[in-house]
Enzyme design. Structure first.
Site, PDB file in Angstrom:
ATOM      1  N   SER A   1      15.794 -26.709  -4.320  1.00 23.92           N
ATOM      2  CA  SER A   1      15.783 -26.737  -5.795  1.00 23.92           C
ATOM      3  C   SER A   1      17.128 -26.272  -6.332  1.00 23.92           C
ATOM      4  O   SER A   1      17.628 -25.219  -5.947  1.00 23.92           O
ATOM      5  CB  SER A   1      14.690 -25.810  -6.334  1.00 23.92           C
ATOM      6  OG  SER A   1      13.435 -26.289  -5.946  1.00 23.92           O
TER       7      SER A   1
ATOM      8  N   GLU B   1      19.377 -22.001  -9.241  1.00 25.43           N
ATOM      9  CA  GLU B   1      18.769 -21.290  -8.107  1.00 25.43           C
ATOM     10  C   GLU B   1      19.751 -21.289  -6.935  1.00 25.43           C
ATOM     11  O   GLU B   1      19.894 -20.296  -6.229  1.00 25.43           O
ATOM     12  CB  GLU B   1      17.455 -21.961  -7.684  1.00 25.43           C
ATOM     13  CG  GLU B   1      16.825 -21.268  -6.489  1.00 25.43           C
ATOM     14  CD  GLU B   1      15.410 -21.726  -6.189  1.00 25.43           C
ATOM     15  OE1 GLU B   1      14.657 -22.008  -7.153  1.00 25.43           O
ATOM     16  OE2 GLU B   1      15.062 -21.817  -5.006  1.00 25.43           O
TER      17      GLU B   1
ATOM     18  N   ARG C   1      12.820 -15.512  -6.948  1.00 30.30           N
ATOM     19  CA  ARG C   1      14.095 -15.919  -6.313  1.00 30.30           C
ATOM     20  C   ARG C   1      15.197 -14.905  -6.608  1.00 30.30           C
ATOM     21  O   ARG C   1      16.354 -15.269  -6.807  1.00 30.30           O
ATOM     22  CB  ARG C   1      14.534 -17.313  -6.785  1.00 30.30           C
ATOM     23  CG  ARG C   1      13.537 -18.397  -6.515  1.00 30.30           C
ATOM     24  CD  ARG C   1      13.266 -18.619  -5.040  1.00 30.30           C
ATOM     25  NE  ARG C   1      12.162 -19.534  -4.893  1.00 30.30           N
ATOM     26  CZ  ARG C   1      10.879 -19.145  -4.852  1.00 30.30           C
ATOM     27  NH1 ARG C   1      10.551 -17.857  -4.866  1.00 30.30           N
ATOM     28  NH2 ARG C   1       9.926 -20.029  -4.741  1.00 30.30           N
TER      29      ARG C   1
HETATM   30  C1  LIG Z   1      14.705 -29.119   1.854  1.00 39.64           C
HETATM   31  C2  LIG Z   1      14.758 -27.708   1.332  1.00 39.64           C
HETATM   32  C3  LIG Z   1      13.610 -27.100   0.883  1.00 39.64           C
HETATM   33  C4  LIG Z   1      13.638 -25.792   0.385  1.00 39.64           C
HETATM   34  N1  LIG Z   1      12.474 -25.230  -0.050  1.00 39.64           N
HETATM   35  C5  LIG Z   1      12.493 -23.960  -0.504  1.00 39.64           C
HETATM   36  C6  LIG Z   1      11.278 -23.343  -0.951  1.00 39.64           C
HETATM   37  O1  LIG Z   1      10.198 -23.921  -0.918  1.00 39.64           O
HETATM   38  N2  LIG Z   1      11.354 -22.061  -1.398  1.00 39.64           N
HETATM   39  C7  LIG Z   1      12.534 -21.375  -1.442  1.00 39.64           C
HETATM   40  O2  LIG Z   1      12.531 -20.201  -1.839  1.00 39.64           O
HETATM   41  N3  LIG Z   1      13.697 -21.940  -1.035  1.00 39.64           N
HETATM   42  C8  LIG Z   1      13.699 -23.202  -0.571  1.00 39.64           C
HETATM   43  N4  LIG Z   1      14.865 -23.779  -0.164  1.00 39.64           N
HETATM   44  C9  LIG Z   1      16.147 -23.055  -0.315  1.00 39.64           C
HETATM   45  C10 LIG Z   1      16.608 -22.224   0.894  1.00 39.64           C
HETATM   46  O3  LIG Z   1      16.137 -22.763   2.110  1.00 39.64           O
HETATM   47  C11 LIG Z   1      16.179 -20.762   0.777  1.00 39.64           C
HETATM   48  O4  LIG Z   1      16.743 -20.163  -0.369  1.00 39.64           O
HETATM   49  C12 LIG Z   1      16.590 -19.942   2.009  1.00 39.64           C
HETATM   50  O5  LIG Z   1      16.018 -18.668   1.902  1.00 39.64           O
HETATM   51  C13 LIG Z   1      18.099 -19.825   2.166  1.00 39.64           C
HETATM   52  O6  LIG Z   1      18.346 -19.350   3.484  1.00 39.64           O
HETATM   53  P1  LIG Z   1      19.712 -19.612   4.225  1.00 39.64           P
HETATM   54  O7  LIG Z   1      19.682 -18.791   5.456  1.00 39.64           O
HETATM   55  O8  LIG Z   1      19.979 -21.046   4.403  1.00 39.64           O
HETATM   56  O9  LIG Z   1      20.728 -18.976   3.181  1.00 39.64           O
HETATM   57  P2  LIG Z   1      22.135 -19.577   2.728  1.00 39.64           P
HETATM   58  O10 LIG Z   1      21.909 -20.850   1.979  1.00 39.64           O
HETATM   59  O11 LIG Z   1      23.065 -19.586   3.859  1.00 39.64           O
HETATM   60  O12 LIG Z   1      22.572 -18.462   1.676  1.00 39.64           O
HETATM   61  C14 LIG Z   1      21.829 -18.304   0.457  1.00 39.64           C
HETATM   62  C15 LIG Z   1      22.229 -16.966  -0.155  1.00 39.64           C
HETATM   63  O13 LIG Z   1      21.764 -15.928   0.707  1.00 39.64           O
HETATM   64  C16 LIG Z   1      22.868 -15.119   1.107  1.00 39.64           C
HETATM   65  N5  LIG Z   1      22.629 -14.672   2.482  1.00 39.64           N
HETATM   66  C17 LIG Z   1      22.260 -15.393   3.556  1.00 39.64           C
HETATM   67  N6  LIG Z   1      22.155 -14.597   4.648  1.00 39.64           N
HETATM   68  C18 LIG Z   1      22.487 -13.354   4.242  1.00 39.64           C
HETATM   69  C19 LIG Z   1      22.571 -12.091   4.889  1.00 39.64           C
HETATM   70  N7  LIG Z   1      22.296 -11.933   6.192  1.00 39.64           N
HETATM   71  N8  LIG Z   1      22.960 -11.012   4.152  1.00 39.64           N
HETATM   72  C20 LIG Z   1      23.224 -11.134   2.835  1.00 39.64           C
HETATM   73  N9  LIG Z   1      23.156 -12.303   2.155  1.00 39.64           N
HETATM   74  C21 LIG Z   1      22.784 -13.393   2.862  1.00 39.64           C
HETATM   75  C22 LIG Z   1      24.102 -16.008   0.999  1.00 39.64           C
HETATM   76  O14 LIG Z   1      25.296 -15.262   0.858  1.00 39.64           O
HETATM   77  C23 LIG Z   1      23.754 -16.796  -0.261  1.00 39.64           C
HETATM   78  O15 LIG Z   1      24.018 -16.047  -1.425  1.00 39.64           O
HETATM   79  C24 LIG Z   1      14.867 -25.091   0.345  1.00 39.64           C
HETATM   80  C25 LIG Z   1      16.035 -25.704   0.805  1.00 39.64           C
HETATM   81  C26 LIG Z   1      15.983 -27.005   1.291  1.00 39.64           C
HETATM   82  C27 LIG Z   1      17.252 -27.641   1.790  1.00 39.64           C
END
Ligand SMILES: Cc1cc2nc3c(=O)[nH]c(=O)nc-3n(C[C@H](O)[C@H](O)[C@H](O)COP(=O)(O)OP(=O)(O)OC[C@H]3O[C@@H](n4cnc5c(N)ncnc54)[C@H](O)[C@@H]3O)c2cc1C
Length: 310
Positions: A223, A299, A172
């Site tokens: 998480s 996380e 992560r």
């Molecule tokens: C129900 C549920 C289940 C999940 N299961 C998992 C799992 O199994 N494994 C896992 O790893 N994660 C999991 N996650 C967490 C999450 O979905 C991941 O971390 C995902 O990769 C975040 O993507 P996002 O686009 O929503 O990022 P955001 O939540 O919008 O942002 C997360 C971080 O990434 C940065 N970011 C986003 N886009 C960019 C970009 N283009 N450039 C630079 N920085 C950027 C943001 O600034 C922030 O720091 C889960 C979440 C939920 C709600």
């Protein structure tokens, strides 16, 4: 200093002033962003980044907000959303080129349907490709870094492509976490029919495990804590199991609750605030430290917080 007029004159997409982040985070929590920017296309997004960098306006790119806790006082500066501006992708043979705003679940489904392996176990992760790069998202033995070939970032006023070997990925963790990610190239593996069937079974099992163990019907951010490193954690338990062992499942603070289904998830039962979630985070950290001697690390990403309080 930057004026609102200058921002509105430069960006062709939508700019909202004082936009509530509740609608843009999976937890449905958060105060207002000074500027919420939804650029029209890639050029528009680059123009916005160029302007903000030149004028020292703090900004943050976000995907679908599925790993965010936004402070109740909101976010100073600009939040830039990527889905529209960076939402294109192509699949050619086993090479995938994707904008940062593309849904990870969608690209995982499309590539697996085309008999390409490498992303299929990530299909249950609800974020974007950009979020997956910043977080090195992973599940059930696959991590996004396994397939990354190159990443395009925005740096010093222009886009730049960097190769996989220049990027450090860990659990992560990505060394690109503080960069603006525009897109990525991925190399996937062509699957034989037998391999496809085998992985399809694993993929379906993973979906079932998620549905059985995660509170998917309530707003949450995945998480909350990273699983501790094995060398610092003699118990061998995951963060959620430790929180469960401390008897904290179902504990409320205001509208936030440690999930009954999974100790490492906090759910918004209706009117939760970031302060409620933060109280539960501190409570869980305190109990786990006392019972297991382990300091849990977050996380989820905190936005708009001046400092971490516990
Ligand atoms: C129900 C549920 C289940 C999940 N299961 C998992 C799992 O199994 N494994 C896992 O790893 N994660 C999991 N996650 C967490 C999450 O979905 C991941 O971390 C995902 O990769 C975040 O993507 P996002 O686009 O929503 O990022 P955001 O939540 O919008 O942002 C997360 C971080 O990434 C940065 N970011 C986003 N886009 C960019 C970009 N283009 N450039 C630079 N920085 C950027 C943001 O600034 C922030 O720091 C889960 C979440 C939920 C709600």
């Amino acid at each position: 200093m930057i004026s609102t007029e200058e921002i509105l004159d430069t960006i062709r997409g939508e700019v909202s002033l004082g936009e509530s982040m509740k609608e843009h985070t999976a937890l449905k929590i958060g105060g207002s962003a000074d500027f919420y920017v939804d650029p029209l296309d890639r050029d528009d997004l680059c123009r916005a980044l160029d302007l903000f960098e030149a004028r020292n306006l703090p900004y943050r790119l976000i995907g679908r907000g599925t790993n965010l806790l936004v402070n109740d006082d909101g976010i100073r500066g600009a939040v830039i959303v990527t889905a529209r501006a960076l939402g294109d992708y192509t699949i050619r043979k086993n090479i995938v080129t994707s904008g940062a705003g593309v849904s990870l679940a969608m690209i995982a489904e499309k590539t697996f349907s085309a008999s390409l392996g490498g992303l299929e176990m990530l299909q249950g992760i609800p974020g974007t490709v950009g979020g997956a790069i910043a977080m090195n998202a992973g599940a059930y033995g696959q991590e996004f870094s396994d397939v990354v070939s190159w990443v395009e970032i925005f740096e010093n006023g222009k886009p730049r492509v960097i190769s996989r070997s220049e990027i450090e990925f860990g659990y992560r963790y990505s060394s690109l976490k503080d960069h603006a990610v525009l897109g990525s190239g991925m190399l996937l593996k062509k699957l034989s029919s037998a391999e496809h069937d085998k992985r399809d079974r694993l993929r379906r099992e993973a979906f079932q495990k998620r549905a059985a163990s995660q509170p998917l019907s309530m707003p949450n951010a995945g998480s909350i804590f990273r699983n501790p490193r094995p060398e610092e954690n003699p118990s061998g338990l995951g963060a959620g199991q430790m929180i469960d062992a401390c008897g904290l499942k179902g504990v409320h603070r205001g509208g936030a609750m440690i999930s009954h289904e999974h100790g490492n998830f906090i759910v918004n039962t209706g009117q939760a605030t970031a302060a409620d979630v933060f109280e539960l985070i501190c409570l869980a950290k305190d109990h786990v430290r006392k019972m297991f001697g382990v300091t849990l690390e977050l996380e989820i990403k905190l936005l708009g917080f001046e400092q971490t309080l516990c």
